[in-house]
Structure formats: structure tokens, C-alpha cells
Design an enzyme around this catalytic site. Structure first.
Site, PDB file in Angstrom:
ATOM      1  CG  HIS A   1      33.442  59.322 -14.462  1.00  0.00           C
ATOM      2  ND1 HIS A   1      32.664  60.071 -15.300  1.00  0.00           N
ATOM      3  CD2 HIS A   1      32.661  58.999 -13.414  1.00  0.00           C
ATOM      4  CE1 HIS A   1      31.459  60.191 -14.777  1.00  0.00           C
ATOM      5  NE2 HIS A   1      31.426  59.557 -13.626  1.00  0.00           N
TER       6      HIS A   1
ATOM      7  CG  ASN B   1      31.972  57.457  -9.613  1.00  0.00           C
ATOM      8  OD1 ASN B   1      32.787  57.424 -10.523  1.00  0.00           O
ATOM      9  ND2 ASN B   1      30.719  57.836  -9.774  1.00  0.00           N
TER      10      ASN B   1
ATOM     11  CB  ALA C   1      19.208  46.496  -5.339  1.00  0.00           C
ATOM     12  N   GLY C   2      20.706  49.867  -5.559  1.00  0.00           N
ATOM     13  CA  GLY C   2      20.413  51.263  -5.201  1.00  0.00           C
ATOM     14  C   GLY C   2      19.813  51.979  -6.393  1.00  0.00           C
ATOM     15  CG  PHE C   3      18.833  56.135  -6.157  1.00  0.00           C
ATOM     16  CD1 PHE C   3      17.510  56.476  -6.392  1.00  0.00           C
ATOM     17  CD2 PHE C   3      19.345  56.300  -4.876  1.00  0.00           C
ATOM     18  CE1 PHE C   3      16.716  56.985  -5.378  1.00  0.00           C
ATOM     19  CE2 PHE C   3      18.556  56.807  -3.859  1.00  0.00           C
ATOM     20  CZ  PHE C   3      17.241  57.150  -4.104  1.00  0.00           C
TER      21      PHE C   3
END
Ligand code: APR
Length: 306
Positions: free
Chosen positions: A175, A120, A10-12
Site C-alpha cells: 500500500h 499503517n 475510535a479516531g477518524f
């Protein structure tokens, strides 16, 4: 039938992903985080915007992975973002442990879900998630290519002074720094961009796209991008829930395509209700093919270190 998406972290990135899903009425969302109160507070805040924004999807917050049960999709954003100067290898070590422990929980409570990884370094974390979950590879994928492609399209549109939606592109590979734009497929309303700008300009846009994430990390000083990453994850959620069979670049498990095997890397895939329904082998120049293979080897090297 109501559809359900779990957003882990529930971060950014996670919160914005959850917000975009309910605002588009794509599915009910459960936002899960280890920090007590955080997902509950954020979910409550988003829920209270429903009367104004006019959405009917429900959103709740939880610290219990059991609440992911019956999810159609789990979007995985838990983990640390990159800080200035941090290499993707360093990040891999930090986030690898989180991914393995949390994916185990998700696979136990939602054994039929499709996992979209956002944490990531993307391709490495996606490979790890696939291995840990025991899911078929078509149900585990990574969000990297949609974001790299969006960044590339945005920069090209800015340079050509056209709407970003007029630009078509496909970015392959890992990526980030080793991404590979498939340039014969990069067009503005069907016209190859190589005919619309000098080679030097195109090369500099490609370089900027490769470092697109780092440019934002450098500006923010703490944390990394979340607006375009959440848009990209939700585009994948939408393609799956609507069974739309869109051709999108995603991190997928290769079994010999492009002469690469046993590794997750960004390639064009057909996304539908079953997950990755097909991996497309598109025409690439020799140089692009070489770049894609190098990119895959870089992912393999990082994976060995975890
Ligand atoms: N289980 C659940 N949530 C966890 C766990 C865990 N084991 N470990 C960490 N988290 C949560 C944190 O509590 C935090 O709320 O993951 C959240 C991560 O949020 P941010 O720190 O705001 O990071 P964010 O910017 O959202 O990026 C998350 O997405 O784009 C990638 O590179 C980015 O890897 C990073 C990830």
C-alpha cells in the site's frame, strides 16, 4: 442471526468505518478505544442518527477489549496516522507496539474472528497482526489495495470524464509508494485505458495514485485520509459478511504465489465468509512482476526493523 463487527480505534478512520457499517445495516458494531469516553461518546452520537438515517444496527462504545467477544470481524484502525514528512518506517515503529498488544487482546476475546488491518504501514502491520494472533492466514488481511485501486479509478475517471464506476482496475503490491497497477486489467467499460490516453498522462496518474495518501496528508497538515479508507474497509467487511466471493485486492500472506513467499503483500483475492478464500495469480508484465517483488522486499525490510 445478528452479526457483529468490532472496530478498534475510535479516531477518524474507525469512527467513519463504524458509521458506514451501521448505516448499511451490515452488523452491530462495538467501537473500542483506549481513550476513556471517546468511543462511548462517538457511538452515542451515531446511535442518535438512527431515527433519521433509518438504520436498525446497534452501535456501542467501549474501553474494554473483552467487548470484542463473538465478533465476526475486527477492523483494526488503532494507531497513529502519518504526519507530513514522516516515513513509513518511522510509523512502523510507532504503530508496531500498539498492533502487537491490541491484536493479542482481540485474539484472546474473539478467537474466531477475521481481522482486517487498516493501521499503517499496512502490509507490515498486517504481517505483525497475523504473527501475533496465531490465526490462519486466511483470517488476517490488510486493507490497502481496495483504497489504492479506488484512488486510481477516481483519478482515471476524472481524466476521462466518465463515472468512476465505469473504471475497472487492480492495484497490487504494498500500500502506497511501491504499489503496482496491473495495467492490462485497467479499463474503462472494458476498453484498456492505455488506448484512451497518452502514456505520459497515464504515468502521471499512476504517480499521483502512489502518493495519494501523502497528497492528502500534505493538504490536511495534521492527520491522514479517512473517507476513502473507511469506504474501502467496509467494502471488505461487506464481501465477508455477505459471503460474496468478490475479487478484491487485499494484503494477503503469500506462500510462493508470484514467486514470493512468507510475506504479506497486496494481491487479488477472493473474499468470502471464510476470509481470503483464494489468492489469484493474474497475468502481469515482467516490469509489473518485478515491481511486485521489489514491493514485497521493501515490506520485508521494514518488518525486520520492528
Ligand atoms: N488501543 C485502542 N485504541 C488505540 C490504541 C490502543 N492501544 N492506541 C491508539 N488508539 C486509538 C487512539 O486513541 C485514536 O482514537 O487509535 C485512534 C487513532 O485515531 P486517529 O489518530 O484519528 O487516526 P486515524 O486517522 O483514524 O488513522 C488510524 O489508520 O489509515 C490508517 O494511517 C492511518 O495508521 C493510521 C490509522
Amino acid at each position: 442471526m445478528k452479526r457483529k463487527v468490532s472496530v478498534i480505534g475510535a479516531g477518524f478512520v474507525g469512527t467513519m468505518t463504524a458509521q458506514r457499517i451501521v448505516e448499511k445495516n451490515l452488523a452491530d458494531v462495538v467501537l473500542i478505544d483506549i481513550v476513556e469516553g471517546l468511543p462511548q461518546g462517538k457511538a452515542l452520537d451515531i446511535m442518535q442518527s438512527a431515527p433519521i438515517e433509518g438504520f436498525v444496527s446497534r452501535i456501542t462504545g467501549s474501553n474494554d477489549f473483552a467487548d470484542a467477544a463473538h465478533s465476526d470481524i475486527a477492523v483494526f484502525t488503532a494507531g497513529f496516522p502519518r504526519t507530513p514528512g514522516m516515513s513509513r518506517d518511522e510509523l512502523a515503529l510507532k504503530n508496531g507496539g500498539i498492533v502487537q498488544s491490541v491484536v493479542k487482546e482481540i485474539a484472546r476475546h474473539a478467537p474466531d474472528c477475521i481481522i482486517i488491518m487498516v493501521t499503517n504501514p499496512l502490509d507490515v502491520m498486517t504481517h505483525l497482526a497475523w504473527r501475533t494472533s496465531g490465526f490462519p492466514a486466511r483470517r488476517v488481511m490488510g486493507m490497502g489495495g481496495v483504497l489504492d485501486t479506488a484512488r486510481y479509478r477516481a483519478f482515471l475517471a476524472e481524466e476521462l470524464d466518465v463515472p468512476a464506476s465505469d473504471i475497472e482496475a487492480i492495484v497490487l503490491g504494498s500500500h502506497g509508494d511501491t504499489m503496482v497497477p496491473a495495467n492490462i486489467h485497467t479499463t474503462s467499460k472494458g476498453i484498456p485505458v492505455s488506448q484512451l490516453m497518452e502514456k505520459e498522462k497515464l504515468d502521471s496518474i499512476i504517480e499521483r495514485t502512489k502518493k495519494g495518501g501523502a497528497e492528502i496528508v500534505g493538504l490536511l497538515k495534521s492527520g491522514s485520509a479517512w473517507h476513502a479508507p473507511s469506504s474501502s474497509a467496509v467494502a471488505m467487511v461487506e464481501a465477508i459478511l455477505n459471503d460474496s466471493k468478490r475479487l478484491l485486492p487485499a494484503s494477503a500472506y503469500l506462500t510462493g504465489q508470484y514467486n514470493i513467499e512468507d510475506i504479506y503483500i497486496g494481491v487479488p483475492v477472493k473474499l468470502g465468509g471464510a476470509g481470503i478464500e483464494e489468492i489469484r495469480e493474474i497475468a502481469l508484465s515482467d516490469e509489473e512482476l518485478k515491481g511486485l517483488r521489489q514491493s514485497a522486499e521493501a515490506v520485508r525490510e521494514t518488518l525486520k526493523k520492528i
